[in-house]
Design an enzyme around this catalytic site. Structure first.
Site, PDB file in Angstrom:
ATOM      1  CG  ASN A 246     -16.179  -2.193   1.426  1.00 23.58           C
ATOM      2  OD1 ASN A 246     -17.392  -2.158   1.276  1.00 23.58           O
ATOM      3  ND2 ASN A 246     -15.466  -1.126   1.723  1.00 23.58           N
TER       4      ASN A 246
ATOM      5  CB  SER B 134     -10.444   3.717   1.816  1.00 27.51           C
ATOM      6  OG  SER B 134      -9.415   2.755   1.622  1.00 27.51           O
TER       7      SER B 134
ATOM      8  CB  SER C 130      -0.916   0.001   1.225  1.00 29.56           C
ATOM      9  OG  SER C 130      -1.758  -1.120   1.219  1.00 29.56           O
TER      10      SER C 130
ATOM     11  CG  ASP D   3      -6.182  -6.313   2.143  1.00 29.15           C
ATOM     12  OD1 ASP D   3      -7.250  -6.563   1.570  1.00 29.15           O
ATOM     13  OD2 ASP D   3      -5.361  -5.490   1.705  1.00 29.15           O
TER      14      ASP D   3
ATOM     15  NE  ARG E  62      -2.215   5.020   0.437  1.00 29.06           N
ATOM     16  CZ  ARG E  62      -2.895   3.895   0.228  1.00 29.06           C
ATOM     17  NH1 ARG E  62      -2.261   2.825  -0.230  1.00 29.06           N
ATOM     18  NH2 ARG E  62      -4.189   3.839   0.486  1.00 29.06           N
TER      19      ARG E  62
ATOM     20  CE  LYS F  80      -3.557  -8.457  -7.203  1.00 30.79           C
ATOM     21  NZ  LYS F  80      -3.559  -7.211  -6.457  1.00 30.79           N
TER      22      LYS F  80
END
Length: 426
Positions: A322, A173, A29, A299, A33, A406
């Site tokens: 979600n 989000s 994550s 997750d 970013r 992944k």
């Protein structure tokens, strides 16, 4: 493990506590970013502790298509040099099933003067992106996604309007993070506001804000659902990326199921990622809470659900709607695969997941010689979570083990390093 993974792996229960030291990979994550923010900043940024996986490789490749220089001097670093502006690519950006990269770049290419197509694989083309496209249109961006999922076509003018934009973040989000990250490049200050109180894991928005500020953005929180971003752009910086808390959940799960002691080199409370909250829940095994709200650690839910199968009492997972729009429908996938282990072990009740925990599960299945083949649905988190069941139950077979590349390419090497025997099958 050999460099080329087999079609399936059988996990052999170690029959002892797993003890050792494991350094989790860098956060996916935060890496994605940081890669994007470095590409939107003028100058050279050095990213250390980064994750090199399929998702981050796809992000880096897309940035290179748009004129950004992305160098990889070693296994955990990126050096990103950019003019601060993305250039029109000559071909569509293909992002596989990388949801983070797809959502972030769909917004980011609004800064391109030209047409950009953001696309993914068959699974990505089923994942919703309409709320983000609608928000971009509200900023005057010519954006089109006929199916409400990728591919998305953006016809950019090199900039976009200032003002207030509202976004429905109920599904993800990532929509909010995508808008926030491009806001410093608008024509003036932008106010990003939620249309309701619902938001997928809010902690990931906090990760976004922290990274933006590190790259020089001026962001103020107006209220719980509104942020004001000044149009001051970004500046290149050197940025250290923390280990991946989602990856750490598998190690905490392995520790819980085997009574082991695995040193991650970082304390759970030192993580800034929301999935780190799973450690406190796993530490309660075999008396995990009877109801677990997974909304802010999405997750981690597959990991928690597999460990819950061995708990002393049933566990209901709530707040996880979600999960149905992740790499696969994870609510259904987890229920299905729990039921391959033992019929009735996993039940979908609306969008809740009920795990009919059985502390005697391992003993009951110990003498069963038949294979339990776990379908992974091309989903790295299903593969890694259900491998944990094999630490207690014999003949757990993980199909398509390569899908872990992944986000955690070294996952199987990590298990072997802790002394778990993996039997390859082709």
């Amino acid at each position: 493990m050999p460099h080329s993974l087999p079609d399936a792996l059988t996990i052999v229960p170690p029959g002892r506590p797993l003890v050792g030291r494991v350094a989790p990979p860098g956060s996916k994550s935060i890496t994605n970013r940081a890669l994007l923010l470095a590409a939107l900043a003028h100058g050279t940024s050095r990213l250390s502790g980064a994750l090199k996986s399929k998702d981050t490789t796809l992000m880096a490749a897309a940035l290179r298509q748009m004129g950004v220089v992305v160098e990889e001097p070693d296994a955990t670093s990126f050096i990103v040099t950019s003019s601060g502006r993305l250039q029109p690519p000559t071909e569509p950006l293909f992002l596989g099933n990388a949801g983070t990269a797809t959502r972030f770049l769909t917004a980011a290419v609004a800064t391109v003067a030209g047409e950009v197509v953001v696309d993914g694989d068959e699974d990505m083309r089923k994942r919703p992106i309409a709320p983000l496209v609608s928000a971009l249109r509200a900023l005057g961006v010519d954006a089109d996604a006929p199916t409400g999922c990728p591919p998305v076509t953006i016809r950019g003018k090199g900039t976009f309007a200032a003002g207030r934009v509202e976004i429905d973040a109920g599904l993800s989000s990532q929509y909010v993070s995508a808008l926030l990250m491009i806001s410093p490049l608008g024509e003036g200050p932008i106010e990003v506001a939620l249309t309701g109180t619902e938001i997928g894991a809010r902690g990931y928005v906090d990760l976004t804000l922290s990274a933006m500020r590190a790259f020089g953005a001026q962001v103020d929180q107006v209220d719980a659902g509104t942020w004001r971003v000044d149009a001051k752009g970004y500046r290149a910086t050197d940025y250290a990326i923390e280990p991946d808390a989602s990856a750490a959940t598998y190690l905490w799960g392995a520790e819980a199921l085997t009574g082991g002691n695995i040193d991650l080199g970082v304390a759970a409370d030192a993580f800034t990622q929301p999935d780190a909250a799973a450690q406190a829940v796993l530490a309660q095994f075999p008396n995990m809470p009877s109801v677990i709200d997974g909304s802010q650690m999405q997750d981690a839910v597959p990991t928690l659900a597999v460990v819950a199968a061995f708990n002393n009492h049933p566990v209901r997972f709530t707040g996880i709607a979600n999960l149905r729009v992740k790499e696969t429908d994870r609510v259904r996938a987890v229920a299905n695969e729990l039921n391959r282990i033992l019929p009735g072990l996993g039940t979908e009740e609306g969008d809740d997941l009920l795990v009919a925990s059985d502390p005697e599960l391992a003993r009951k299945l110990a003498g069963r010689n038949s294979r339990i083949e776990i379908e992974t649905y091309h989903d790295h988190r299903i593969a890694m979570a259900f491998a944990l069941a094999g630490l207690r139950i014999p003949n757990i077979v993980i199909l398509d083990p390569a899908c872990t590349g992944k986000t955690y390419p070294e996952y199987w090497d990590m298990l072997e390093g802790l002394g778990v025997t993996l039997q390859p099958e082709r």
